[in-house]
Design an enzyme around this catalytic site. Structure first.
Site, short mmCIF file in Angstrom:
data_model
loop_
_atom_site.label_atom_id
_atom_site.label_comp_id
_atom_site.label_asym_id
_atom_site.label_seq_id
_atom_site.Cartn_x
_atom_site.Cartn_y
_atom_site.Cartn_z
N HIS A 64 -4.94 1.60 -34.52
CA HIS A 64 -6.15 0.87 -34.92
C HIS A 64 -5.81 -0.59 -35.26
O HIS A 64 -6.52 -1.51 -34.87
CB HIS A 64 -6.78 1.49 -36.18
CG HIS A 64 -7.31 2.88 -36.03
ND1 HIS A 64 -6.88 3.92 -36.81
CD2 HIS A 64 -8.25 3.40 -35.20
CE1 HIS A 64 -7.53 5.03 -36.50
NE2 HIS A 64 -8.37 4.75 -35.50
N LYS A 96 -16.09 15.77 -36.97
CA LYS A 96 -14.79 15.92 -37.65
C LYS A 96 -15.01 15.96 -39.16
O LYS A 96 -15.83 15.20 -39.67
CB LYS A 96 -13.91 14.69 -37.37
CG LYS A 96 -13.68 14.31 -35.92
CD LYS A 96 -12.87 13.01 -35.85
CE LYS A 96 -12.77 12.44 -34.45
NZ LYS A 96 -12.26 11.05 -34.44
N ARG A 112 -7.53 5.12 -25.32
CA ARG A 112 -6.16 5.60 -25.17
C ARG A 112 -6.00 6.22 -23.79
O ARG A 112 -5.64 5.58 -22.83
CB ARG A 112 -5.82 6.62 -26.26
CG ARG A 112 -5.41 5.99 -27.55
CD ARG A 112 -5.57 6.93 -28.69
NE ARG A 112 -6.98 7.28 -28.87
CZ ARG A 112 -7.46 7.98 -29.87
NH1 ARG A 112 -6.66 8.45 -30.78
NH2 ARG A 112 -8.75 8.23 -29.97
N SER A 133 -5.33 9.61 -35.59
CA SER A 133 -5.37 9.97 -37.02
C SER A 133 -5.09 11.46 -37.19
O SER A 133 -4.41 11.87 -38.12
CB SER A 133 -6.74 9.64 -37.61
OG SER A 133 -7.03 8.29 -37.47
#
Ligand code: ADP
Length: 160
Positions: free
Chosen positions: A17, A41, A91, A129
């Protein structure tokens, strides 16, 4: 003044990030980093903790960056800040489908707002994360993947 908004869950912020933020700062004068909640999440850190970690990790940029929590519709936040750009990181191909539909939906809701994608640095391609939390939970060393403050907070959280 060119401004942009970088939204995410940041649970917690990683060096992936930070890399996106530093690169966005080369394109924009001011960046709003906005901490939200992803309904898919469940977060390990509270919004307040996530904001605090980001603020600490980004303190050297505090004249260019504002970090805050926002739990409404992102486009309302973007308007409130008089911006028209949303930054997202990409990504692997696995990010693409989600980001693609999100950007198209945003366009449908407000045609003036553009989503700009910044491609990950190869070192951070597999960094997320979730992986960092999993590693920390099992006592793995995450120092090289996250800012110092996050390493400290993860140790506190998962200390047996
Ligand atoms: P969200 O739940 O909104 O996807 P994240 O905090 O997981 O929130 O990610 C915020 C943004 O940062 C997303 O656009 C994500 O693709 C991007 N991102 C996360 N990790 C990386 C990384 N290692 N490299 C590049 N971009 C990343």
């Amino acid at each position: 003044m060119r401004t942009a908004v970088y939204p995410g869950t940041f649970d917690p912020v990683t060096n992936g990030h930070i890399d996106i933020i530093e690169r966005a700062l080369k394109l924009f004068d001011r960046l709003y980093v906005v901490v939200g909640d992803n309904p898919q999440k469940s977060a390990a850190f509270s919004p307040k903790e996530r904001v605090e970690m980001l603020k600490e990790a980004l303190k050297k940029y505090n004249n260019q960056i504002e970090v805050e929590h926002f739990d409404g519709l992102l486009l309302n936040y973007v308007k409130k800040k008089n911006s028209n750009v949303v930054i997202r990181g990409l990504r692997a191909i696995s990010d693409f489908e989600f980001e693609f539909s999100r950007a198209l939906m945003s366009k449908e809701l407000d045609k003036d707002v553009e989503t700009i994608f910044i491609m990950t640095k190869d070192d951070y391609m597999f960094l997320s994360s979730s992986i960092v939390k999993e590693l920390a939970m099992f006592g793995g060393d995450v120092k090289s993947f996250v800012p110092e403050i996050v390493d400290k907070k993860l140790k506190e959280k998962f200390r047996k």
